[in-house]
Motif scaffolding. Structure first.
Motif, mmCIF file in Angstrom:
data_model
loop_
_atom_site.group_PDB
_atom_site.id
_atom_site.type_symbol
_atom_site.label_atom_id
_atom_site.label_comp_id
_atom_site.label_asym_id
_atom_site.label_seq_id
_atom_site.Cartn_x
_atom_site.Cartn_y
_atom_site.Cartn_z
ATOM 1 N N GLU A 1 0.801 -1.219 0.000
ATOM 2 C CA GLU A 1 0.000 0.000 0.000
ATOM 3 C C GLU A 1 0.838 1.276 0.000
ATOM 4 O O GLU A 1 0.479 2.256 -0.668
ATOM 5 N N GLU A 2 1.924 1.279 0.736
ATOM 6 C CA GLU A 2 2.721 2.492 0.881
ATOM 7 C C GLU A 2 3.861 2.565 -0.143
ATOM 8 O O GLU A 2 4.036 3.579 -0.815
ATOM 9 N N GLU A 3 4.621 1.502 -0.270
ATOM 10 C CA GLU A 3 5.766 1.521 -1.179
ATOM 11 C C GLU A 3 5.412 1.036 -2.581
ATOM 12 O O GLU A 3 6.198 1.222 -3.511
ATOM 13 N N LYS A 4 4.250 0.401 -2.711
ATOM 14 C CA LYS A 4 3.757 -0.035 -4.026
ATOM 15 C C LYS A 4 4.807 -0.851 -4.780
ATOM 16 O O LYS A 4 5.134 -0.575 -5.938
ATOM 17 N N VAL A 5 5.331 -1.851 -4.106
ATOM 18 C CA VAL A 5 6.378 -2.670 -4.713
ATOM 19 C C VAL A 5 5.874 -3.447 -5.916
ATOM 20 O O VAL A 5 6.669 -3.906 -6.744
ATOM 21 N N TRP A 6 4.556 -3.611 -6.043
ATOM 22 C CA TRP A 6 4.001 -4.350 -7.178
ATOM 23 C C TRP A 6 4.206 -3.618 -8.504
ATOM 24 O O TRP A 6 4.001 -4.202 -9.575
#
Length: 237
Positions: free
Chosen positions: A131-136
């Motif tokens: 949610e925060e770093e959006k690694v996806w």
């Protein structure tokens, strides 16, 4: 070759090989890979680099030996690389589906919202990365790299993914990417399906379209038309 090193036909080939081709291939390999700006997967950069180096090596061996078999292998590698690049250009790029039926229902993607499972510290850290770093958004993200980010192993990560409400790693990543695409579409910021899918982390045309159809029940073109129709109705009101 050394006996004819002074001939233009020889030293110009050497300059081309050792002065241009090899340095360019090595430079391509050491350029920092930025997955937010490059459309090419990291593994393809490596493949192209190694193939160019192989072609250069075969060319050098042929110049030294004049072997017919080396020449055949050299031509075969060159043709194979050309066919691979052609395939990538013609079939692996994104395209906007056209002339698609619009009967399928369009539903926004709903992300899983774990409740009591959030008590698991690993699930909490996983949700933070999502949610925060959006690694996806990283197209090169793998189960191993995600486990390393969380300081765990694949077994515990798989368990945390299921506790978070997802089937597996692919479901987790693709669901977030499709949801992000839908958010961009709802905001009216999709200028190109290709660019939008690239922005959310997809690199494969087949994977992107298959995932979008799986989670929304429609193709991107259908979804965009539905969003445009809803927006026009809202503006009329």
């Amino acid at each position: 070759m050394l006996a004819h090193i002074g001939e233009p036909n020889v030293y110009w080939r050497l300059i081309l090989l050792f002065g241009i081709i090899l340095p360019s291939a090595l430079l391509l390999h050491v350029i920092p890979y930025n997955w937010m700006k490059s459309r090419v997967r990291l593994r393809w950069i490596r493949h192209y680099t190694y193939t160019i180096l192989l072609i250069s090596a075969l060319y050098a061996v042929f110049m030294l030996t004049r072997s017919a078999s080396v020449s055949v292998v050299h031509l075969f590698v060159c043709l194979t690389l050309a066919m691979i690049v052609t395939y990538e250009e013609l079939f692996a790029r994104f395209c906007l589906p056209s002339d698609c039926p619009t009967e399928l229902p369009v539903e926004p993607v709903k992300s899983s919202s774990p409740s009591e499972e959030e008590e698991n510290p690993l699930v909490i850290r996983l949700n933070h990365l999502l949610e925060e770093e959006k690694v996806w958004k990283n197209p090169d993200l793998t189960v191993v790299s995600l486990a390393q980010m969380l300081g765990t192993n694949r077994s515990y990560l798989a368990q945390a993914i299921q506790e978070a409400g997802y089937v597996n790693f692919a479901d987790l990543i693709n669901r977030h990417r499709v949801q992000a695409f839908c958010c961009i579409a709802e905001d009216g910021k999709v200028k190109s399906v290709q660019d939008a899918f690239f922005l959310v982390g997809f690199r494969s045309k087949e994977t992107a379209l298959r995932s979008f159809k799986k989670y929304t029940g429609s193709l991107p073109s259908e979804y965009l038309m539905k969003v445009a129709a809803n927006r026009s109705k809202t503006s009329e009101l």
